[in-house]
Design a protein around this motif. Structure first.
Motif, mmCIF file in Angstrom:
data_model
loop_
_atom_site.group_PDB
_atom_site.id
_atom_site.type_symbol
_atom_site.label_atom_id
_atom_site.label_comp_id
_atom_site.label_asym_id
_atom_site.label_seq_id
_atom_site.Cartn_x
_atom_site.Cartn_y
_atom_site.Cartn_z
ATOM 1 N N MET A 1 102.546 179.523 72.891
ATOM 2 C CA MET A 1 102.872 178.053 73.518
ATOM 3 C C MET A 1 104.100 177.640 72.578
ATOM 4 O O MET A 1 104.073 177.483 71.394
ATOM 5 N N ALA A 2 105.239 177.082 73.162
ATOM 6 C CA ALA A 2 106.504 176.750 72.743
ATOM 7 C C ALA A 2 106.927 175.503 73.027
ATOM 8 O O ALA A 2 106.998 175.139 74.418
ATOM 9 N N SER A 3 107.186 174.467 72.262
ATOM 10 C CA SER A 3 107.740 173.263 72.446
ATOM 11 C C SER A 3 109.249 172.944 72.036
ATOM 12 O O SER A 3 109.541 173.372 71.055
ATOM 13 N N VAL A 4 109.939 172.096 72.734
ATOM 14 C CA VAL A 4 111.126 171.676 72.325
ATOM 15 C C VAL A 4 111.148 170.243 72.333
ATOM 16 O O VAL A 4 110.442 169.399 73.368
ATOM 17 N N CYS A 5 111.619 169.600 71.307
ATOM 18 C CA CYS A 5 111.610 168.195 71.035
ATOM 19 C C CYS A 5 110.385 167.541 71.280
ATOM 20 O O CYS A 5 109.511 167.985 70.602
ATOM 21 N N THR A 6 110.504 166.480 72.165
ATOM 22 C CA THR A 6 109.195 165.615 72.209
ATOM 23 C C THR A 6 107.907 166.497 73.134
ATOM 24 O O THR A 6 107.116 166.004 73.418
ATOM 25 N N GLY A 7 108.392 167.489 73.471
ATOM 26 C CA GLY A 7 107.766 168.540 74.190
ATOM 27 C C GLY A 7 106.227 168.696 73.282
ATOM 28 O O GLY A 7 105.143 169.198 73.790
ATOM 29 N N ALA A 8 106.432 168.542 71.971
ATOM 30 C CA ALA A 8 105.325 168.598 71.110
ATOM 31 C C ALA A 8 104.104 167.584 71.208
ATOM 32 O O ALA A 8 103.058 167.871 70.689
ATOM 33 N N LEU A 9 104.624 166.446 71.767
ATOM 34 C CA LEU A 9 103.785 165.384 72.031
ATOM 35 C C LEU A 9 102.568 165.825 72.752
ATOM 36 O O LEU A 9 101.271 165.505 72.569
ATOM 37 N N PRO A 10 102.676 166.200 74.067
ATOM 38 C CA PRO A 10 101.736 166.491 74.817
ATOM 39 C C PRO A 10 100.669 167.632 74.135
ATOM 40 O O PRO A 10 99.476 167.513 74.434
ATOM 41 N N LEU A 11 101.192 168.722 73.345
ATOM 42 C CA LEU A 11 100.682 169.761 72.754
ATOM 43 C C LEU A 11 99.536 169.069 71.715
ATOM 44 O O LEU A 11 98.505 169.339 71.620
#
Lengths: 209, 209
Positions: free
Chosen positions: B106-116
């Motif tokens: 699972m990889a996030s960019v930027c504020t994509g970390a917030l839902p994770l």
């Protein structure tokens, strides 16, 4: 010149335009709107206003067609394999020459320089393109002064960049030139683009931001 | 796992996802396909398969919906203001937890970390996000070990990146990790991404390419 009186930027999109060539400058110029006193707006437009399939399969719906995008201060021409059919279309090159007469800055990313060269817009001028396509550029117009070192080349009313991700750096340079270094730094900071990525500017550019 | 037996990457897109968060990794992974022995494919998917309007107005048509994207080896979750409604939706977070169990990375960019983080997927783990949103990340889950220096943090099955353009560097890192340094260098060279932009990798990463 536009609805809000601000600076208007249009990015031409077409089947086979390279994804990041389009979206790198789009991101920079759109972010600029949140930091600026010159009220820039950026929009995409395709030839007939319909959706396009970019070089690696991403499908986008542009905001306008060439007929209704309206006058622009900056036109961005991206690269990608889709440039090749366009640079062989006399009608398209004539449209480019006509647009050039009414657009203060013509900017290309990557092999977007090829249609500009085919239209005669780079004759005798310094320019750059994707590093694997320098020969293709001079085959189209041997008078182009190809800069094989610069990440982008600012020759005043014509600004060209090297391949793909270099469009981000060229766009940040235009923000600096058209507004201020401080604003360009704010934009760069907002998109977390590293200062070290700005590379060597071409002739006619100010200090790197 | 896929039609061609290759490595499958999906980028989740939604209204208000940040343009370059989506297209930076897309460009890297799509280019990878031309240089690779592991036959990676990358596609975009939205919740219901319909078109989305990204954070700054770019409209894209994804290739799939969540129901038909199929099993993935890597799921990329971009950031943008559109993450905020999603991280407040219990059904979406449950979907993320379910996808997480069947997706190796699972990889996030930027504020994509917030839902994770909201889904509990970053609990007790090192991670990063856009530099203006570290507090928002720890507000969602105080156990996240926020790395404020790294351009991306590779914690094995969860990889997070800093803001916007850092997604390009994270994607190049994944190419290196999932194939070889030589292939990652070929991809970087093809998109003319400067080596100096790769920045400081986070814990668990190999040497920068």
């Amino acid at each position: 010149m536009s609805g809000n009186g601000g600076l208007r930027i249009g990015i031409f999109v077409f089947d086979g335009a390279e994804e990041l060539d389009v979206v790198g400058p789009f991101e920079v110029f759109a972010e600029w709107g949140s930091h600026s006193q010159v009220r820039p707006t950026v929009s995409t437009f395709s030839w007939d206003g319909s959706g396009v399939r970019l070089a690696k399969g991403l499908r986008i719906l542009p905001a306008h067609g060439a007929d209704d995008v309206g006058p622009l201060h900056v036109l961005v021409y991206p690269g990608g394999l889709g440039t090749r059919p366009l640079l062989a279309e006399p009608g398209h090159l004539e449209w480019l020459r006509q647009i050039r007469r009414q657009t203060p800055i013509m900017a290309s990313v990557c092999t977007g320089a090829l249609p500009l060269a085919a239209a005669g817009l780079l004759a005798g001028r310094p320019a750059t393109t994707h590093h694997e396509h320098y020969d293709e550029l001079t085959d189209l117009d041997p008078s182009v002064l190809v800069d094989t070192e610069a990440r982008y080349v600012d020759d005043g009313d014509v600004v060209t960049s090297a391949g793909v991700s270099a469009g981000i750096d060229m766009a940040l340079h235009l923000v600096e030139r058209l507004e201020t270094t401080a604003v360009a730094r704010s934009v760069r900071n907002a998109i977390q683009h590293p200062p070290t990525a700005l590379g060597a500017p071409g002739p006619g550019t100010g200090p790197g931001i």
